[in-house]
Design a protein around this motif. Structure first.
Motif, PDB file in Angstrom:
ATOM      1  N   GLU A   2       0.831  -1.202   0.000  1.00 14.44           N
ATOM      2  CA  GLU A   2       0.000   0.000   0.000  1.00 14.44           C
ATOM      3  C   GLU A   2       0.867   1.255   0.000  1.00 14.44           C
ATOM      4  O   GLU A   2       1.936   1.299   0.602  1.00 14.44           O
ATOM      5  CB  GLU A   2      -0.917   0.023   1.232  1.00 14.44           C
ATOM      6  N   GLY A   3       0.359   2.280  -0.683  1.00 16.51           N
ATOM      7  CA  GLY A   3       1.054   3.564  -0.700  1.00 16.51           C
ATOM      8  C   GLY A   3       1.401   3.994  -2.111  1.00 16.51           C
ATOM      9  O   GLY A   3       1.128   3.294  -3.093  1.00 16.51           O
ATOM     10  N   ASP A   4       2.002   5.171  -2.212  1.00 17.01           N
ATOM     11  CA  ASP A   4       2.398   5.743  -3.492  1.00 17.01           C
ATOM     12  C   ASP A   4       3.902   5.953  -3.499  1.00 17.01           C
ATOM     13  O   ASP A   4       4.556   6.024  -2.444  1.00 17.01           O
ATOM     14  CB  ASP A   4       1.701   7.093  -3.707  1.00 17.01           C
TER      15      ASP A   4
ATOM     16  N   PRO B 117      13.806   8.805  -4.358  1.00 16.73           N
ATOM     17  CA  PRO B 117      12.547   8.549  -3.639  1.00 16.73           C
ATOM     18  C   PRO B 117      11.462   7.905  -4.494  1.00 16.73           C
ATOM     19  O   PRO B 117      10.549   7.287  -3.940  1.00 16.73           O
ATOM     20  CB  PRO B 117      12.131   9.949  -3.167  1.00 16.73           C
ATOM     21  N   GLY B 118      11.542   8.020  -5.821  1.00 16.71           N
ATOM     22  CA  GLY B 118      10.563   7.353  -6.657  1.00 16.71           C
ATOM     23  C   GLY B 118      10.649   5.849  -6.586  1.00 16.71           C
ATOM     24  O   GLY B 118       9.705   5.150  -6.964  1.00 16.71           O
ATOM     25  N   ASN B 119      11.766   5.331  -6.095  1.00 15.59           N
ATOM     26  CA  ASN B 119      11.924   3.888  -5.920  1.00 15.59           C
ATOM     27  C   ASN B 119      11.606   3.456  -4.491  1.00 15.59           C
ATOM     28  O   ASN B 119      12.059   2.407  -4.027  1.00 15.59           O
ATOM     29  CB  ASN B 119      13.334   3.448  -6.305  1.00 15.59           C
ATOM     30  N   VAL B 120      10.826   4.271  -3.819  1.00 18.81           N
ATOM     31  CA  VAL B 120      10.343   3.938  -2.471  1.00 18.81           C
ATOM     32  C   VAL B 120       8.836   4.167  -2.452  1.00 18.81           C
ATOM     33  O   VAL B 120       8.345   5.197  -2.921  1.00 18.81           O
ATOM     34  CB  VAL B 120      11.028   4.807  -1.395  1.00 18.81           C
ATOM     35  N   ILE B 121       8.098   3.179  -1.946  1.00 16.09           N
ATOM     36  CA  ILE B 121       6.653   3.295  -1.778  1.00 16.09           C
ATOM     37  C   ILE B 121       6.385   3.698  -0.338  1.00 16.09           C
ATOM     38  O   ILE B 121       6.868   3.043   0.603  1.00 16.09           O
ATOM     39  CB  ILE B 121       5.940   1.967  -2.093  1.00 16.09           C
ATOM     40  N   GLY B 122       5.630   4.753  -0.159  1.00  7.64           N
ATOM     41  CA  GLY B 122       5.342   5.234   1.181  1.00  7.64           C
ATOM     42  C   GLY B 122       3.884   5.060   1.537  1.00  7.64           C
ATOM     43  O   GLY B 122       3.003   5.391   0.750  1.00  7.64           O
ATOM     44  N   GLY B 123       3.622   4.537   2.709  1.00  5.91           N
ATOM     45  CA  GLY B 123       2.285   4.392   3.260  1.00  5.91           C
ATOM     46  C   GLY B 123       2.445   4.436   4.765  1.00  5.91           C
ATOM     47  O   GLY B 123       3.030   5.365   5.318  1.00  5.91           O
ATOM     48  N   ASP B 124       1.923   3.400   5.431  1.00  3.89           N
ATOM     49  CA  ASP B 124       2.163   3.310   6.872  1.00  3.89           C
ATOM     50  C   ASP B 124       3.648   3.094   7.159  1.00  3.89           C
ATOM     51  O   ASP B 124       4.146   3.439   8.219  1.00  3.89           O
ATOM     52  CB  ASP B 124       1.344   2.165   7.471  1.00  3.89           C
ATOM     53  N   ALA B 125       4.322   2.508   6.218  1.00  6.83           N
ATOM     54  CA  ALA B 125       5.767   2.327   6.312  1.00  6.83           C
ATOM     55  C   ALA B 125       6.324   2.572   4.914  1.00  6.83           C
ATOM     56  O   ALA B 125       5.595   2.879   3.978  1.00  6.83           O
ATOM     57  CB  ALA B 125       6.104   0.922   6.811  1.00  6.83           C
ATOM     58  N   ARG B 126       7.640   2.443   4.780  1.00  7.90           N
ATOM     59  CA  ARG B 126       8.274   2.655   3.479  1.00  7.90           C
ATOM     60  C   ARG B 126       8.832   1.340   2.959  1.00  7.90           C
ATOM     61  O   ARG B 126       9.397   0.557   3.723  1.00  7.90           O
ATOM     62  CB  ARG B 126       9.406   3.689   3.595  1.00  7.90           C
ATOM     63  N   THR B 127       8.677   1.126   1.656  1.00  9.04           N
ATOM     64  CA  THR B 127       9.162  -0.086   1.014  1.00  9.04           C
ATOM     65  C   THR B 127      10.068   0.312  -0.144  1.00  9.04           C
ATOM     66  O   THR B 127       9.648   1.070  -1.029  1.00  9.04           O
ATOM     67  CB  THR B 127       7.999  -0.940   0.487  1.00  9.04           C
ATOM     68  N   ILE B 128      11.291  -0.187  -0.142  1.00 10.50           N
ATOM     69  CA  ILE B 128      12.249   0.125  -1.198  1.00 10.50           C
ATOM     70  C   ILE B 128      12.064  -0.903  -2.320  1.00 10.50           C
ATOM     71  O   ILE B 128      12.141  -2.112  -2.093  1.00 10.50           O
ATOM     72  CB  ILE B 128      13.687   0.098  -0.660  1.00 10.50           C
ATOM     73  N   ILE B 129      11.826  -0.408  -3.530  1.00 13.72           N
ATOM     74  CA  ILE B 129      11.523  -1.276  -4.664  1.00 13.72           C
ATOM     75  C   ILE B 129      12.617  -1.150  -5.731  1.00 13.72           C
ATOM     76  O   ILE B 129      13.550  -0.372  -5.600  1.00 13.72           O
ATOM     77  CB  ILE B 129      10.146  -0.937  -5.267  1.00 13.72           C
ATOM     78  N   ASP B 130      12.476  -1.940  -6.791  1.00 15.83           N
ATOM     79  CA  ASP B 130      13.335  -1.856  -7.986  1.00 15.83           C
ATOM     80  C   ASP B 130      14.815  -2.027  -7.656  1.00 15.83           C
ATOM     81  O   ASP B 130      15.607  -1.088  -7.740  1.00 15.83           O
ATOM     82  CB  ASP B 130      13.104  -0.540  -8.726  1.00 15.83           C
ATOM     83  N   TRP B 131      15.203  -3.272  -7.379  1.00 14.77           N
ATOM     84  CA  TRP B 131      16.579  -3.597  -7.009  1.00 14.77           C
ATOM     85  C   TRP B 131      17.406  -4.077  -8.204  1.00 14.77           C
ATOM     86  O   TRP B 131      18.468  -4.651  -8.021  1.00 14.77           O
ATOM     87  CB  TRP B 131      16.564  -4.654  -5.896  1.00 14.77           C
ATOM     88  N   GLY B 132      16.951  -3.817  -9.406  1.00 17.58           N
ATOM     89  CA  GLY B 132      17.686  -4.285 -10.577  1.00 17.58           C
ATOM     90  C   GLY B 132      19.045  -3.650 -10.753  1.00 17.58           C
ATOM     91  O   GLY B 132      19.951  -4.234 -11.356  1.00 17.58           O
ATOM     92  N   ASP B 133      19.224  -2.428 -10.238  1.00 15.83           N
ATOM     93  CA  ASP B 133      20.514  -1.735 -10.341  1.00 15.83           C
ATOM     94  C   ASP B 133      21.458  -2.078  -9.191  1.00 15.83           C
ATOM     95  O   ASP B 133      22.546  -1.496  -9.097  1.00 15.83           O
ATOM     96  CB  ASP B 133      20.300  -0.222 -10.360  1.00 15.83           C
ATOM     97  N   SER B 134      21.073  -2.986  -8.327  1.00 17.11           N
ATOM     98  CA  SER B 134      21.868  -3.257  -7.130  1.00 17.11           C
ATOM     99  C   SER B 134      23.208  -3.893  -7.464  1.00 17.11           C
ATOM    100  O   SER B 134      23.391  -4.512  -8.508  1.00 17.11           O
ATOM    101  CB  SER B 134      21.081  -4.155  -6.169  1.00 17.11           C
ATOM    102  N   PHE B 135      24.154  -3.708  -6.547  1.00 15.57           N
ATOM    103  CA  PHE B 135      25.499  -4.259  -6.707  1.00 15.57           C
ATOM    104  C   PHE B 135      26.166  -4.323  -5.343  1.00 15.57           C
ATOM    105  O   PHE B 135      25.617  -3.844  -4.338  1.00 15.57           O
ATOM    106  CB  PHE B 135      26.329  -3.406  -7.683  1.00 15.57           C
ATOM    107  N   ILE B 136      27.330  -4.924  -5.316  1.00 13.21           N
ATOM    108  CA  ILE B 136      28.135  -4.958  -4.091  1.00 13.21           C
ATOM    109  C   ILE B 136      29.202  -3.888  -4.205  1.00 13.21           C
ATOM    110  O   ILE B 136      29.979  -3.849  -5.169  1.00 13.21           O
ATOM    111  CB  ILE B 136      28.791  -6.341  -3.894  1.00 13.21           C
ATOM    112  N   GLY B 137      29.229  -2.994  -3.233  1.00 16.54           N
ATOM    113  CA  GLY B 137      30.192  -1.903  -3.267  1.00 16.54           C
ATOM    114  C   GLY B 137      30.065  -1.029  -2.040  1.00 16.54           C
ATOM    115  O   GLY B 137      29.535  -1.450  -1.002  1.00 16.54           O
ATOM    116  N   GLN B 138      30.502   0.208  -2.160  1.00 19.56           N
ATOM    117  CA  GLN B 138      30.519   1.138  -1.037  1.00 19.56           C
ATOM    118  C   GLN B 138      29.137   1.734  -0.774  1.00 19.56           C
ATOM    119  O   GLN B 138      28.452   2.172  -1.703  1.00 19.56           O
ATOM    120  CB  GLN B 138      31.513   2.263  -1.321  1.00 19.56           C
ATOM    121  N   PRO B 139      28.716   1.781   0.488  1.00 16.91           N
ATOM    122  CA  PRO B 139      27.377   2.290   0.806  1.00 16.91           C
ATOM    123  C   PRO B 139      27.189   3.768   0.485  1.00 16.91           C
ATOM    124  O   PRO B 139      26.058   4.230   0.332  1.00 16.91           O
ATOM    125  CB  PRO B 139      27.237   2.016   2.300  1.00 16.91           C
TER     126      PRO B 139
END
Length: 398
Positions: free
Chosen positions: A193-195, A287-309
């Protein structure tokens, strides 16, 4: 004053067997962004009585930043068509080796059938409705209706095939979309839920940074597992080669770029000396890759990698006012100093600023190398734009 960017859509249609039917009259849609397809699907049904899916972009004229202008798509019927008059059309229907599986004739129908079977097998079907929300060279996304609620169907190209592995690793986290099942770069995702949080202010971005921090802490010990599951390796040696290659392939005579690359090994050594561990990086944490409602959900992990935070907090604060960005980055740095005593997260971020721009240039170069030429307009200007940004940031970097 806001300016409305219009998109005029032309649909060239093939039948269920892949045979060319012709072209429909052009129509306008309210959402300008080229990948967005739900209005196209609705217009085809309401105006012409056609149940179809958009396969791919054929050409785009007069648009900017993949929005607006005259846009032509190839669509395929999902069910028999009523009597509709099509104008003659010419289109090359030959397969292309870089075309995503979901953009081939029959691809959407096959993917929808897979999703229906998967939901039925889990007692969550039947599918009573399917809306194609978007499709382009980086993903296709459908919203599926069922008696047990909505679900999301996502399919990605081969270069994003590690996304399900990341979601599987993060299973149980309240900050990542629950994955029901994945197969062959197809994913069924639970509804959240959320936008999306496009345009989020500083307070929301502070919360997003905090959410990701705990995911990244948990991922440190899982780096070998994530690498084995195909998550790209962007640690120092691999990153150095990756970034050097994009400048050699796309770089201009700009002396700043040459100087940045010449000093890149030393710069990455200085980043390593700041003491932060390599971990899972989202890679596109706006922020467009985060859905916000009662909580926040991080979406779209296709660009993910292992590296520096530090790469993620730079992406999160991009385009923010300097004083607001500093708030988010200072809090991010304080969290890491608490977890890694003696580390220097703030210096790490400053060193990474031009590197992040260079990394994004390399990401877009990978997209262009991995997609068919008809879809290059989505990304054609992005490599040069980020190389220019890297050169500008190098001028003021430590």
């Amino acid at each position: 004053m806001s300016v409305t960017v219009s998109r005029t859509v032309t649909l060239i249609v093939i039948d269920e067997e892949g045979h060319l039917l012709g072209e429909l009259p052009a129509f306008d849609v309210s959402v300008p962004f080229w990948p967005e397809t739900s209005e196209i699907q609705t217009a085809a049904r309401d105006r012409f009585g056609l149940d179809l899916a958009v396969l791919r972009l054929l050409r785009a004229d007069d648009g900017a930043d993949a929005a607006g202008g005259q846009v032509t798509y190839l669509g395929q019927l999902l069910s028999p068509a009523p009597a509709v008059t099509f104008a003659p059309a010419q289109v090359d229907l030959a397969p292309h080796p870089l075309r995503a599986a979901y953009a081939h004739p029959g691809g959407p129908a096959e993917t929808l059938a897979w999703a229906a079977r998967a939901l039925d097998e889990r007692g969550r079907g039947p599918v009573t409705g399917a809306v194609q929300q978007r499709t382009w060279n980086l993903s296709t996304v459908w919203r599926l209706s069922t008696p047990t609620g909505p679900y999301w169907l996502k399919q990605v190209p081969s270069f994003f095939a590690h996304e399900p592995a990341v979601l599987t690793w993060a299973a149980g986290s309240k900050r990542v979309t629950p994955l029901l099942v994945a197969e062959d770069a197809r994913m069924l995702l639970a509804h959240v839920e959320g936008d999306d949080l496009y345009g989020a202010g500083v307070e929301t971005r502070r919360q997003i940074a905090d959410d990701l921090h705990y995911l990244q802490l948990a991922a440190i010990d899982s780096v070998p597992h994530l690498l084995a599951d195909g998550v790209p390796d962007r640690r120092r040696p691999q990153l150095l080669a990756y970034l050097t290659r994009v400048v050699e392939s796309y770089g201009t005579p700009d002396p700043r770029l040459r100087a940045l690359v010449d000093g890149l090994a030393d710069r990455l050594d200085r980043v390593a000396a700041c003491g932060l561990p390599d971990t899972l990086v989202h890679g596109d944490l706006h922020p467009g890759n985060v859905i916000g409602g009662d909580a926040r959900t991080i979406i779209d992990w296709g660009d993910s990698f292992i590296g520096q935070p530090g790469f993620d907090v730079l992406r999160l604060t991009d385009r923010m006012a300097a004083d607001e960005a500093a708030i988010v980055i200072d809090e991010w740095a304080a969290r890491w100093r608490a977890e890694v005593p003696g580390s220097d997260p703030r210096t790490s971020v400053e060193l990474l600023r031009p590197v992040e721009a260079l990394r994004l240039a390399a990401v877009y170069a990978d997209f262009l190398a991995g997609i068919e030429p008809d879809e290059h307009p989505y990304h054609a200007d992005d490599v040069g734009r980020w190389l220019t940004r890297a050169a500008e940031l190098f001028e003021v970097s430590p």
